[in-house]
Design a protein around this motif. Structure first.
Motif, PDB file in Angstrom:
ATOM      1  N   TYR A   1       0.863  -1.180   0.000  1.00  0.00           N
ATOM      2  CA  TYR A   1       0.000   0.000   0.000  1.00  0.00           C
ATOM      3  C   TYR A   1       0.898   1.228   0.000  1.00  0.00           C
ATOM      4  O   TYR A   1       1.826   1.316   0.810  1.00  0.00           O
ATOM      5  N   GLY A   2       0.614   2.154  -0.878  1.00  0.00           N
ATOM      6  CA  GLY A   2       1.402   3.372  -0.927  1.00  0.00           C
ATOM      7  C   GLY A   2       0.517   4.601  -0.922  1.00  0.00           C
ATOM      8  O   GLY A   2      -0.525   4.626  -1.590  1.00  0.00           O
ATOM      9  N   ILE A   3       0.922   5.594  -0.143  1.00  0.00           N
ATOM     10  CA  ILE A   3       0.258   6.889  -0.178  1.00  0.00           C
ATOM     11  C   ILE A   3       1.347   7.933  -0.411  1.00  0.00           C
ATOM     12  O   ILE A   3       2.422   7.871   0.184  1.00  0.00           O
ATOM     13  N   SER A   4       1.076   8.853  -1.311  1.00  0.00           N
ATOM     14  CA  SER A   4       2.060   9.863  -1.675  1.00  0.00           C
ATOM     15  C   SER A   4       1.403  11.225  -1.779  1.00  0.00           C
ATOM     16  O   SER A   4       0.210  11.330  -2.072  1.00  0.00           O
ATOM     17  N   LEU A   5       2.209  12.239  -1.564  1.00  0.00           N
ATOM     18  CA  LEU A   5       1.769  13.615  -1.698  1.00  0.00           C
ATOM     19  C   LEU A   5       2.679  14.303  -2.689  1.00  0.00           C
ATOM     20  O   LEU A   5       3.902  14.256  -2.558  1.00  0.00           O
ATOM     21  N   MET A   6       2.074  14.938  -3.701  1.00  0.00           N
ATOM     22  CA  MET A   6       2.830  15.682  -4.708  1.00  0.00           C
ATOM     23  C   MET A   6       2.448  17.156  -4.590  1.00  0.00           C
ATOM     24  O   MET A   6       1.271  17.504  -4.610  1.00  0.00           O
ATOM     25  N   LEU A   7       3.475  18.003  -4.468  1.00  0.00           N
ATOM     26  CA  LEU A   7       3.267  19.439  -4.370  1.00  0.00           C
ATOM     27  C   LEU A   7       4.016  20.135  -5.493  1.00  0.00           C
ATOM     28  O   LEU A   7       5.169  19.808  -5.779  1.00  0.00           O
ATOM     29  N   HIS A   8       3.373  21.112  -6.111  1.00  0.00           N
ATOM     30  CA  HIS A   8       3.937  21.827  -7.257  1.00  0.00           C
ATOM     31  C   HIS A   8       4.561  23.160  -6.839  1.00  0.00           C
ATOM     32  O   HIS A   8       4.054  23.832  -5.943  1.00  0.00           O
ATOM     33  N   ASN A   9       5.624  23.536  -7.531  1.00  0.00           N
ATOM     34  CA  ASN A   9       6.234  24.865  -7.428  1.00  0.00           C
ATOM     35  C   ASN A   9       6.534  25.312  -6.003  1.00  0.00           C
ATOM     36  O   ASN A   9       6.301  26.462  -5.633  1.00  0.00           O
ATOM     37  N   GLY A  10       7.034  24.412  -5.188  1.00  0.00           N
ATOM     38  CA  GLY A  10       7.423  24.768  -3.830  1.00  0.00           C
ATOM     39  C   GLY A  10       6.275  25.051  -2.883  1.00  0.00           C
ATOM     40  O   GLY A  10       6.480  25.564  -1.787  1.00  0.00           O
ATOM     41  N   LYS A  11       5.055  24.727  -3.287  1.00  0.00           N
ATOM     42  CA  LYS A  11       3.902  24.953  -2.413  1.00  0.00           C
ATOM     43  C   LYS A  11       3.932  23.976  -1.251  1.00  0.00           C
ATOM     44  O   LYS A  11       4.589  22.940  -1.295  1.00  0.00           O
ATOM     45  N   THR A  12       3.190  24.301  -0.226  1.00  0.00           N
ATOM     46  CA  THR A  12       3.029  23.418   0.933  1.00  0.00           C
ATOM     47  C   THR A  12       1.531  23.254   1.185  1.00  0.00           C
ATOM     48  O   THR A  12       0.719  23.953   0.584  1.00  0.00           O
ATOM     49  N   THR A  13       1.200  22.341   2.050  1.00  0.00           N
ATOM     50  CA  THR A  13      -0.193  22.169   2.446  1.00  0.00           C
ATOM     51  C   THR A  13      -0.241  21.878   3.940  1.00  0.00           C
ATOM     52  O   THR A  13       0.581  21.100   4.438  1.00  0.00           O
ATOM     53  N   PRO A  14      -1.172  22.487   4.647  1.00  0.00           N
ATOM     54  CA  PRO A  14      -1.291  22.198   6.074  1.00  0.00           C
ATOM     55  C   PRO A  14      -1.833  20.792   6.343  1.00  0.00           C
ATOM     56  O   PRO A  14      -1.806  20.328   7.476  1.00  0.00           O
ATOM     57  N   ASP A  15      -2.287  20.106   5.304  1.00  0.00           N
ATOM     58  CA  ASP A  15      -2.907  18.794   5.464  1.00  0.00           C
ATOM     59  C   ASP A  15      -1.933  17.628   5.301  1.00  0.00           C
ATOM     60  O   ASP A  15      -2.338  16.479   5.397  1.00  0.00           O
ATOM     61  N   LYS A  16      -0.659  17.911   5.066  1.00  0.00           N
ATOM     62  CA  LYS A  16       0.324  16.852   4.819  1.00  0.00           C
ATOM     63  C   LYS A  16       0.361  15.831   5.957  1.00  0.00           C
ATOM     64  O   LYS A  16       0.195  14.632   5.731  1.00  0.00           O
ATOM     65  N   ASP A  17       0.589  16.301   7.167  1.00  0.00           N
ATOM     66  CA  ASP A  17       0.704  15.379   8.300  1.00  0.00           C
ATOM     67  C   ASP A  17      -0.611  14.646   8.543  1.00  0.00           C
ATOM     68  O   ASP A  17      -0.620  13.451   8.834  1.00  0.00           O
ATOM     69  N   PHE A  18      -1.727  15.360   8.421  1.00  0.00           N
ATOM     70  CA  PHE A  18      -3.036  14.735   8.604  1.00  0.00           C
ATOM     71  C   PHE A  18      -3.208  13.580   7.624  1.00  0.00           C
ATOM     72  O   PHE A  18      -3.643  12.497   7.998  1.00  0.00           O
ATOM     73  N   PHE A  19      -2.869  13.797   6.365  1.00  0.00           N
ATOM     74  CA  PHE A  19      -2.990  12.759   5.338  1.00  0.00           C
ATOM     75  C   PHE A  19      -2.167  11.529   5.704  1.00  0.00           C
ATOM     76  O   PHE A  19      -2.683  10.416   5.743  1.00  0.00           O
ATOM     77  N   PHE A  20      -0.882  11.710   5.984  1.00  0.00           N
ATOM     78  CA  PHE A  20      -0.020  10.566   6.267  1.00  0.00           C
ATOM     79  C   PHE A  20      -0.408   9.860   7.570  1.00  0.00           C
ATOM     80  O   PHE A  20      -0.308   8.647   7.676  1.00  0.00           O
ATOM     81  N   GLN A  21      -0.884  10.606   8.549  1.00  0.00           N
ATOM     82  CA  GLN A  21      -1.285   9.997   9.813  1.00  0.00           C
ATOM     83  C   GLN A  21      -2.668   9.353   9.763  1.00  0.00           C
ATOM     84  O   GLN A  21      -3.045   8.622  10.673  1.00  0.00           O
ATOM     85  N   SER A  22      -3.405   9.603   8.686  1.00  0.00           N
ATOM     86  CA  SER A  22      -4.774   9.046   8.598  1.00  0.00           C
ATOM     87  C   SER A  22      -4.814   7.613   8.102  1.00  0.00           C
ATOM     88  O   SER A  22      -5.865   6.984   8.106  1.00  0.00           O
ATOM     89  N   LEU A  23      -3.678   7.065   7.688  1.00  0.00           N
ATOM     90  CA  LEU A  23      -3.645   5.682   7.226  1.00  0.00           C
ATOM     91  C   LEU A  23      -4.110   4.769   8.359  1.00  0.00           C
ATOM     92  O   LEU A  23      -3.609   4.860   9.481  1.00  0.00           O
ATOM     93  N   THR A  24      -5.078   3.915   8.075  1.00  0.00           N
ATOM     94  CA  THR A  24      -5.691   3.083   9.099  1.00  0.00           C
ATOM     95  C   THR A  24      -5.734   1.629   8.664  1.00  0.00           C
ATOM     96  O   THR A  24      -6.069   1.329   7.524  1.00  0.00           O
ATOM     97  N   LEU A  25      -5.415   0.737   9.599  1.00  0.00           N
ATOM     98  CA  LEU A  25      -5.490  -0.704   9.376  1.00  0.00           C
ATOM     99  C   LEU A  25      -6.810  -1.199   9.967  1.00  0.00           C
ATOM    100  O   LEU A  25      -7.147  -0.878  11.102  1.00  0.00           O
ATOM    101  N   HIS A  26      -7.577  -1.970   9.195  1.00  0.00           N
ATOM    102  CA  HIS A  26      -8.866  -2.497   9.686  1.00  0.00           C
ATOM    103  C   HIS A  26      -8.723  -3.959  10.072  1.00  0.00           C
ATOM    104  O   HIS A  26      -7.994  -4.698   9.542  1.00  0.00           O
TER     105      HIS A  26
END
Length: 169
Positions: free
Chosen positions: A144-169
């Motif tokens: 399973y892979g999750i990736s974040l792609m950001l353009h032109n040096g932009k950032t997002t406040p949701d980066k950590d939330f996204f990576f930490q939201s991975l859940t095992l059922h």
């Protein structure tokens, strides 16, 4: 004392509202019956193993699910034995590099996520000015892979939330 408590209560309320606003509308997306992750919108399919969701701030969230038994003939026992070896991680890197022309991928760092072998990696596509951050985990015979792609040096406040939201059922 009352003034201090009032200020602390206000700050806690403000932080809670701000946190909720940045995550409003995110959906819990099931990659399959074992893993889910939160994304800003319903993902669109790129191919049989990859989907993506693009947010309003132009961040692109990429979800990948590869059945290693189907794609490489490796079952869960073989992956369990090989997954923690740097040679295996280097093979994953080479495989990704071959399917991502123009990208320079960093070294795969091997770790553990909920007692499963995991990999983290950063990369970039200098000509398109894209930064890439990826997290992958082997569960059974699936990668399973999750990736974040950001353009032109932009950032997002949701980066950590996204990576930490991975859940095992």
């Amino acid at each position: 004392m009352k003034k201090t408590n009032l200020i602390l209560a206000f700050l806690l309320f403000f932080a809670t509202v701000t946190y909720a606003q940045t995550r409003a509308g995110w959906i819990d997306y099931k990659m399959d019956n074992r893993i889910s992750v939160k994304v800003p919108v319903q993902p669109k399919t790129i191919n049989e193993v990859t989907q993506y969701a693009q947010s309003k701030d132009s961040a692109v969230y990429v979800l990948t699910l590869v059945d290693m038994k189907v794609s490489a003939g490796l079952d869960s026992a073989q992956l369990s034995a090989m997954g923690g070896q740097q040679e295996f991680a280097d093979g994953l890197k080479n495989g990704m590099s071959g399917s991502m022309p123009g990208y320079t991928l960093g070294d795969f760092k091997i770790g553990k996520w909920k007692n499963f072998t995991s990999y983290s990696m950063e990369g970039e596509n200098p000509s398109q000015k894209i930064k890439l951050q990826s997290f992958m985990v082997l569960v059974g015979s699936k990668l399973y892979g999750i990736s974040l792609m950001l353009h032109n040096g932009k950032t997002t406040p949701d980066k950590d939330f996204f990576f930490q939201s991975l859940t095992l059922h």
